[in-house]
Scaffold this motif. Structure first.
Motif, PDB file in Angstrom:
ATOM      1  N   TYR A   4       0.801  -1.286  -0.055  1.00  0.00           N
ATOM      2  CA  TYR A   4       0.074   0.123  -0.058  1.00  0.00           C
ATOM      3  C   TYR A   4       1.070   1.201   0.046  1.00  0.00           C
ATOM      4  O   TYR A   4       1.654   1.423   1.170  1.00  0.00           O
ATOM      5  N   LEU A   9      -2.846   0.241  -3.669  1.00  0.00           N
ATOM      6  CA  LEU A   9      -2.591  -1.225  -3.559  1.00  0.00           C
ATOM      7  C   LEU A   9      -1.730  -1.621  -4.843  1.00  0.00           C
ATOM      8  O   LEU A   9      -2.359  -1.611  -5.848  1.00  0.00           O
ATOM      9  N   GLY A  71      -7.206   0.097   3.741  1.00  0.00           N
ATOM     10  CA  GLY A  71      -5.770  -0.291   2.950  1.00  0.00           C
ATOM     11  C   GLY A  71      -5.200  -1.649   3.598  1.00  0.00           C
ATOM     12  O   GLY A  71      -4.628  -2.582   3.058  1.00  0.00           O
ATOM     13  N   LEU A  75      -4.841  -5.425   2.162  1.00  0.00           N
ATOM     14  CA  LEU A  75      -3.362  -6.229   2.215  1.00  0.00           C
ATOM     15  C   LEU A  75      -3.631  -7.551   2.642  1.00  0.00           C
ATOM     16  O   LEU A  75      -3.027  -8.514   2.410  1.00  0.00           O
TER      17      LEU A  75
END
Ligand code: PDD
Length: 279
Positions: A4, A9, A71, A75
């Motif tokens: 990120y 991303l 974010g 991930l």
């Protein structure tokens, strides 16, 4: 691997940070490391609260915390393991080198990634690790989790050169913490760790360990303890996000305490039970 970077991303191969980034030039940034147990972030809220305190501590402008957690979730979705760590770093952004803060339109650089992480082997836990003591030559705002970690790096390297696992910072004869973990002792049956001052990083694992100890009715003293107290302790252990709870059985070449003492093991078991519990 996906990372990120500033809201996106992206593949790590295409992730670039400018050479004028203030993190690179001045270590002008803060970070967090969060443990992922069974594909869940451990103590996310406390890490975010500490991150915000660290940011305020260096006058870093606020970032969108909601976007940050979205974010991090993305991930985690991309991560194919069960156990790992999330690393999060926020710097004061990219601007031609000048000590003064850049103008407000310069936005912070935000980087996050997730990697797998191996916990310590049962052998390491039963044997315990060795540490040395070193003078604490860090600055007076250790409570801020800044990326300026050179004293920690040099102390850890000194320990490794001496063939031991870690170094413990000592200030005015009092034990503060290790290079990337807090430190506890059990002495005369009382669990002790340095109180939260500006001279230690208030560890999340330290906090959780203290809460468990309280629940278990273990006597606690949040008072500074000396190197001599540590030498004559019954148990010593480190706490940290990557360290979890790790027994220490040698300090400055002296064998100290019991191999993986009862309090240490009880706290480690309870920490893991809490971490792996389905929320
Ligand atoms: N370090 N003290 C220091 C100096 C640390 O860097 C850390 C964490 C801790 C333990 O804090 P916590 O329990 O919140 O992880 C104490 C991280 C893991 C690191 O630098 O990798």
């Amino acid at each position: 691997m996906m990372v990120y970077l500033n809201g996106n991303l992206i593949d790590e191969k295409t992730a670039h940070i400018g050479f004028d980034d203030r993190g690179f030039l001045f270590a002008d940034g803060v970070y967090e490391v969060i443990h992922i147990y069974s594909r869940k972030f451990f103590e996310w809220d406390r890490h975010m609260a500490r991150l915000q305190r660290s940011m305020a501590g260096i006058n870093l402008s606020e970032v969108d915390m909601h976007a940050l957690s979205k974010g991090a979730e993305a991930l985690l979705e991309d991560f194919d393991g069960e156990e790992g760590i999330l690393y999060l770093e926020i710097t004061r952004g990219v601007h031609p080198r000048s000590h003064a803060f850049p103008p407000p339109e310069v936005r912070p650089t935000i980087l996050m990634w997730v990697r797998s992480h191996q916990p310590f082997s049962t052998d390491a836990i039963t044997q315990g690790v060795s540490v040395i003591t070193v003078a604490d030559d860090r600055w007076a705002k250790v409570w801020i989790k800044t990326i300026g970690l050179l004293p920690n790096v040099l102390a850890k390297e000194k320990a490794h050169k001496m063939g031991v696992y870690d170094a413990v910072f000592v200030r005015d004869g009092m034990v503060m913490e290790a290079t990337s973990a807090n430190i506890f002792i059990v002495r005369r049956g009382i669990l002790r760790t340095a109180p939260v001052t500006n001279y230690i990083l208030p560890g999340i694992t330290r906090e959780v360990a203290l809460e468990i100890a309280k629940e278990q009715g273990i006597a606690i003293a949040l008072e500074p303890f000396s190197v001599e107290d540590m030498y004559s302790a019954e148990e010593i252990f480190l706490t940290g996000t990557t360290t979890e709870i790790l027994p220490v059985t040698q300090v400055d070449g002296r064998t100290v305490g019991k191999k993986a003492g009862a309090v240490t093991l009880l706290l480690l078991d309870a920490l893991r039970a809490k971490a792996y519990a389905v929320s």
